[in-house]
Design an enzyme around this catalytic site. Structure first.
Site, PDB file in Angstrom:
ATOM      1  N   GLY A  88       0.820  -1.201   0.000  1.00  0.00           N
ATOM      2  CA  GLY A  88       0.000   0.000   0.000  1.00  0.00           C
ATOM      3  C   GLY A  88       0.855   1.253   0.000  1.00  0.00           C
ATOM      4  O   GLY A  88       1.951   1.252  -0.559  1.00  0.00           O
ATOM      5  N   LEU A  89       0.352   2.291   0.656  1.00  0.00           N
ATOM      6  CA  LEU A  89       1.047   3.571   0.736  1.00  0.00           C
ATOM      7  C   LEU A  89       1.382   4.122  -0.646  1.00  0.00           C
ATOM      8  O   LEU A  89       2.464   4.618  -0.886  1.00  0.00           O
ATOM      9  CB  LEU A  89       2.337   3.453   1.558  1.00  0.00           C
ATOM     10  CG  LEU A  89       2.165   3.263   3.066  1.00  0.00           C
ATOM     11  CD1 LEU A  89       3.506   3.100   3.725  1.00  0.00           C
ATOM     12  CD2 LEU A  89       1.410   4.423   3.677  1.00  0.00           C
ATOM     13  N   CYS A  90       0.457   3.956  -1.577  1.00  0.00           N
ATOM     14  CA  CYS A  90       0.710   4.548  -2.885  1.00  0.00           C
ATOM     15  C   CYS A  90      -0.573   5.224  -3.379  1.00  0.00           C
ATOM     16  O   CYS A  90      -1.001   5.019  -4.502  1.00  0.00           O
ATOM     17  CB  CYS A  90       1.234   3.525  -3.877  1.00  0.00           C
ATOM     18  SG  CYS A  90       0.385   1.963  -3.829  1.00  0.00           S
ATOM     19  N   GLY A  91      -1.157   6.024  -2.515  1.00  0.00           N
ATOM     20  CA  GLY A  91      -2.310   6.815  -2.908  1.00  0.00           C
ATOM     21  C   GLY A  91      -3.479   5.942  -3.322  1.00  0.00           C
ATOM     22  O   GLY A  91      -3.722   4.888  -2.736  1.00  0.00           O
TER      23      GLY A  91
END
Lengths: 291, 134
Positions: A88-91
């Protein structure tokens, strides 16, 4: 009102977070470059594969076409291959792909079709599991894979073709995110079975009469599964580049937000410190006056 | 000196060769063939083997594992499933492929699959024999 100590801790923790997001942004930038190079290196093969396929598809008449190209003649059961990132952590990168897939699933279900889902990547599985967990037949885990190779794509293609040969589905659609730039990735749906052969390519390729070794149908039968692998491979590479681009953008804004937060907290901290000093001064002065 | 033509060797991961060459030897499934300029248009599938490229009096050898060749009078494109320069070949990788092929034979249920798997293994071992002493 938070005490000075609390504010100090707060600032320190935001600073630490900012360092992490900054580092992640830089890592994503470096990885993006590599992913883009990989996607570019894979392009010649895919392009030539398209030309060759168009040439040969023109030579094999409709009735001889293998089922992978002609389809089963039905469209009752759909297989959706949803390729997302592992992390994750990709908008909105993963949720965009999942959203597109979910809309497609809804439309198909409304039309009374049977839907099966094959998830590639952990994130898509996590999202789709909530609403359509019963439709997911399998998931492919690429978390251990550092650099996506053709082998990975080939493995997925083999699985898909295996299912097709068993008659598990009629139409297969691949969901992935097309990399347009660092800022924009477009979720895309691509039908891979039955294969859509570029019709316009047949004329431009060559008018020459080919000799086929062995014969054209058997080459075609060999070529089409390979073309599916190539399509999946391309999708995975586009995804890898898109994920890194999205992560870079997301981490950039996270770093900026953290900076703003630090500024705000610092102002509060300084104001409070001054207020406290003033208060202490007043206490001393009024104490002296009272004497 | 033979006439030159354009030759491309591409694998899914990258473009290995793209240059003008004099001749190319391709391991077709129906037998090896040497391609030179003004060859008749031919499409052939490739078995695991060695592609020999001759240009400017030098020859380079590449190991390919299956794929296709698209031959035209003025150009030749080899779409290899996987291709490496013969100097860079990884012996363990080759050994692993042979092992996989052996397992495929054991897993084969019907006669036809078994035949195909056996042929593939045979091609691989021939290939191993061809490059290992080098």
């Amino acid at each position: 009102m938070a005490s000075l100590k609390e504010l100090r801790n707060r600032i320190a923790s935001v600073k630490a977070t900012q360092k992490i997001t900054k580092a992640m942004q830089m890592v994503a930038a470096a990885k993006l470059k590599r992913a883009q190079e990989a996607a570019e290196a894979a392009r010649p093969y895919a392009e030539r594969m398209g030309t060759v396929l168009a040439n040969i598809a023109g030579a094999v008449s409709g009735t001889d076409a293998p089922p992978l190209m002609a389809g089963t003649g039905k469209d009752d059961t759909h297989l959706l291959v949803v390729a997302t990132a592992e992390r994750g952590l990709c908008g909105g990168f993963n949720s965009q792909i999942a959203k597109k897939a979910r809309e497609h699933i809804r439309t198909l279900l409304r039309d009374g079709k049977t839907v099966k889902v094959l998830c590639v990547g952990k994130k898509g599985y996590d999202i789709l599991r909530r609403d359509h967990g019963d439709l997911i037949i399998d998931r492919v885990d690429l978390r251990e894979v550092k650099k996506i190779g053709f082998e990975n794509a080939h493995e997925i293609a083999r699985q898909v073709i295996g299912l097709f040969e068993k008659g598990e589905f009629d139409i297969c659609t691949l969901f992935y995110s097309e990399f347009q730039s660092v800022m924009s990735q477009v979720p895309t749906a691509l039908q891979i079975i039955p294969a859509a052969v570029p019709a316009d390519g047949a004329g431009e390729g060559s008018d020459a009469v080919y000799e086929y070794e062995p014969d054209a149908p058997s080459i075609l039968a060999d070529l089409i599964p390979r073309n599916i692998s190539v399509q999946i491979f391309r999708a995975l590479l586009e995804n890898a580049a898109g994920e890194m681009g999205a992560k870079m953008t997301a981490m950039d804004s996270a770093t900026r937000n953290a900076g703003e937060m630090i500024d705000k907290l610092s102002i509060t901290y300084n104001r409070q410190r001054q207020a406290q000093i003033t208060k202490e001064l007043i206490e001393i002065i009024s104490g002296a006056e009272a004497l | 000196m033979a006439e030159a033509f354009k030759f491309d060797l591409v694998s899914p991961e990258r473009l290995l060769v793209s240059q003008d060459v004099e001749s190319v030897v391709i391991p077709g499934t129906e037998g090896e063939l040497t391609v030179m300029a003004t060859h008749a248009p031919t499409m052939t599938s490739i078995k695991p083997g060695v592609v020999t490229v001759s240009a400017d009096g030098k020859t380079e050898r590449y190991v390919v594992f299956g794929g296709f060749a698209d031959i035209l009078p003025d150009s030749c494109t080899v779409l290899a499933e996987s291709a490496v320069h013969v100097d860079d070949i990884n012996r363990e990788d080759l050994a692993r492929r042979i092992q996989d092929a052996r397992e495929d034979i054991e897993d084969a249920r019907d006669h036809e699959t078994r035949m195909r798997a056996e042929e593939f293994l045979h091609q691989l071992t021939t290939l191993e024999g061809a490059i290992l002493p080098a």
